[in-house]
Design a protein around this motif. Structure first.
Motif, short mmCIF file in Angstrom:
data_model
loop_
_atom_site.label_atom_id
_atom_site.label_comp_id
_atom_site.label_asym_id
_atom_site.label_seq_id
_atom_site.Cartn_x
_atom_site.Cartn_y
_atom_site.Cartn_z
N THR A 83 0.84 -1.21 0.00
CA THR A 83 0.00 0.00 0.00
C THR A 83 0.87 1.26 0.00
OG1 THR A 83 -1.71 -1.20 1.22
CG2 THR A 83 -1.87 1.20 1.18
N TYR A 84 1.92 1.25 0.81
CA TYR A 84 2.86 2.38 0.86
C TYR A 84 3.46 2.61 -0.52
CZ TYR A 84 6.76 5.28 2.43
OH TYR A 84 7.66 6.30 2.60
N TYR A 85 3.89 1.52 -1.15
CA TYR A 85 4.50 1.59 -2.48
C TYR A 85 3.51 2.14 -3.51
CZ TYR A 85 6.20 0.08 -7.01
OH TYR A 85 6.57 0.05 -8.32
N MET A 86 2.29 1.64 -3.48
CA MET A 86 1.29 2.08 -4.46
C MET A 86 1.02 3.58 -4.33
SD MET A 86 0.72 -0.52 -6.27
CE MET A 86 -0.71 -0.08 -7.20
N ILE A 87 0.88 4.07 -3.12
CA ILE A 87 0.65 5.50 -2.91
C ILE A 87 1.87 6.29 -3.37
CG2 ILE A 87 0.29 7.30 -1.17
CD1 ILE A 87 -1.35 5.17 0.41
N LEU A 88 3.06 5.78 -3.09
CA LEU A 88 4.29 6.43 -3.50
C LEU A 88 4.37 6.56 -5.02
CD1 LEU A 88 7.04 7.45 -2.30
CD2 LEU A 88 7.90 5.17 -2.78
N VAL A 89 4.02 5.50 -5.72
CA VAL A 89 4.06 5.51 -7.20
C VAL A 89 3.01 6.47 -7.76
CG1 VAL A 89 3.60 4.11 -9.25
CG2 VAL A 89 5.08 3.23 -7.46
N ILE A 90 1.81 6.43 -7.21
CA ILE A 90 0.74 7.31 -7.71
C ILE A 90 1.13 8.77 -7.53
CG2 ILE A 90 -1.63 8.07 -7.27
CD1 ILE A 90 -2.25 5.08 -6.66
N VAL A 91 1.63 9.13 -6.35
CA VAL A 91 2.03 10.52 -6.10
C VAL A 91 3.20 10.90 -7.00
CG1 VAL A 91 3.02 12.07 -4.36
CG2 VAL A 91 1.12 10.57 -3.76
N SER A 92 4.16 10.00 -7.19
CA SER A 92 5.30 10.30 -8.07
C SER A 92 4.85 10.52 -9.50
CB SER A 92 6.32 9.16 -8.02
OG SER A 92 6.88 9.05 -6.74
N MET A 93 3.90 9.73 -9.96
CA MET A 93 3.39 9.90 -11.33
C MET A 93 2.64 11.21 -11.49
SD MET A 93 2.11 6.13 -12.30
CE MET A 93 3.01 5.29 -13.58
N ILE A 94 1.90 11.61 -10.46
CA ILE A 94 1.17 12.87 -10.54
C ILE A 94 2.15 14.05 -10.54
CG2 ILE A 94 -0.37 14.41 -9.24
CD1 ILE A 94 -1.87 11.85 -8.35
N VAL A 95 3.13 13.99 -9.66
CA VAL A 95 4.09 15.10 -9.55
C VAL A 95 4.97 15.18 -10.80
CG1 VAL A 95 6.13 15.89 -8.28
CG2 VAL A 95 4.12 15.12 -7.05
N ASN A 96 5.42 14.04 -11.31
CA ASN A 96 6.32 14.02 -12.46
C ASN A 96 5.59 13.98 -13.80
OD1 ASN A 96 8.67 14.07 -10.89
ND2 ASN A 96 8.47 11.88 -10.51
N LYS A 97 4.28 13.94 -13.78
CA LYS A 97 3.44 13.92 -14.99
C LYS A 97 3.80 12.76 -15.92
CE LYS A 97 2.39 18.78 -14.91
NZ LYS A 97 3.20 19.52 -14.02
N GLY A 98 4.01 11.59 -15.33
CA GLY A 98 4.30 10.41 -16.14
C GLY A 98 5.13 9.41 -15.37
N ALA A 99 5.32 8.25 -15.99
CA ALA A 99 6.03 7.16 -15.32
C ALA A 99 7.52 7.13 -15.64
CB ALA A 99 5.40 5.83 -15.71
N GLN A 100 7.99 8.00 -16.53
CA GLN A 100 9.38 7.93 -16.95
C GLN A 100 10.35 8.17 -15.80
OE1 GLN A 100 7.13 9.95 -18.40
NE2 GLN A 100 6.74 8.88 -20.32
N ALA A 101 10.04 9.10 -14.93
CA ALA A 101 10.97 9.46 -13.86
C ALA A 101 11.06 8.39 -12.78
CB ALA A 101 10.54 10.79 -13.23
#
Length: 124
Positions: A83-101
């Motif tokens: 759950t921690y990981y999933m939230i971390l990935v979702i927030v990172s994708m929102i902040v970085n505007k994509g999955a590349q980073a």
């Protein structure tokens, strides 16, 4: 107590655990930012500290969940880590505007979060 109340209680508990985990993460990251500013830490040291923060926080969340659950503690710890990981990935994708980073380290971070959460659940 019916199934609905038990389910609601578990969802509330998971939410509280995740809130505690992210508050602790924010505090540790602020401490790391202060240390970076004060001591001029290298990028490698900062990366290691961020990974250590992930491990410590998910371990503690897994430990808390394992103590509350009583049985199948390792599964509750694993659930906290994932759950921690999933939230971390979702927030990172929102902040970085994509999955590349975040794509480069996604598998490593997943196994670190899931494994340390499970370990925390087992040792609770």
């Amino acid at each position: 107590m019916g199934k609905r109340e038990i389910y609601t209680e578990k969802v509330i508990f998971i939410t509280k655990c995740m809130l505690m985990a992210y508050i602790l993460t924010a505090g540790l990251l602020l401490l790391l930012a202060f240390m970076l500013y004060r001591f001029g830490l290298s990028e490698k040291v900062v990366s290691i500290c961020i990974i250590a923060i992930y491990i410590v926080v998910t371990f503690l969340a897994g430990m808390l969940a394992g103590k509350k659950a009583g049985k199948r503690r390792f599964l509750w710890g694993l659930a906290m880590g994932i759950t921690y990981y999933m939230i971390l990935v979702i927030v990172s994708m929102i902040v970085n505007k994509g999955a590349q980073a975040v794509a480069g380290n996604m598998a490593t971070v997943f196994f670190l979060c899931a494994g340390s959460g499970m370990m925390g659940g087992m040792l609770s």
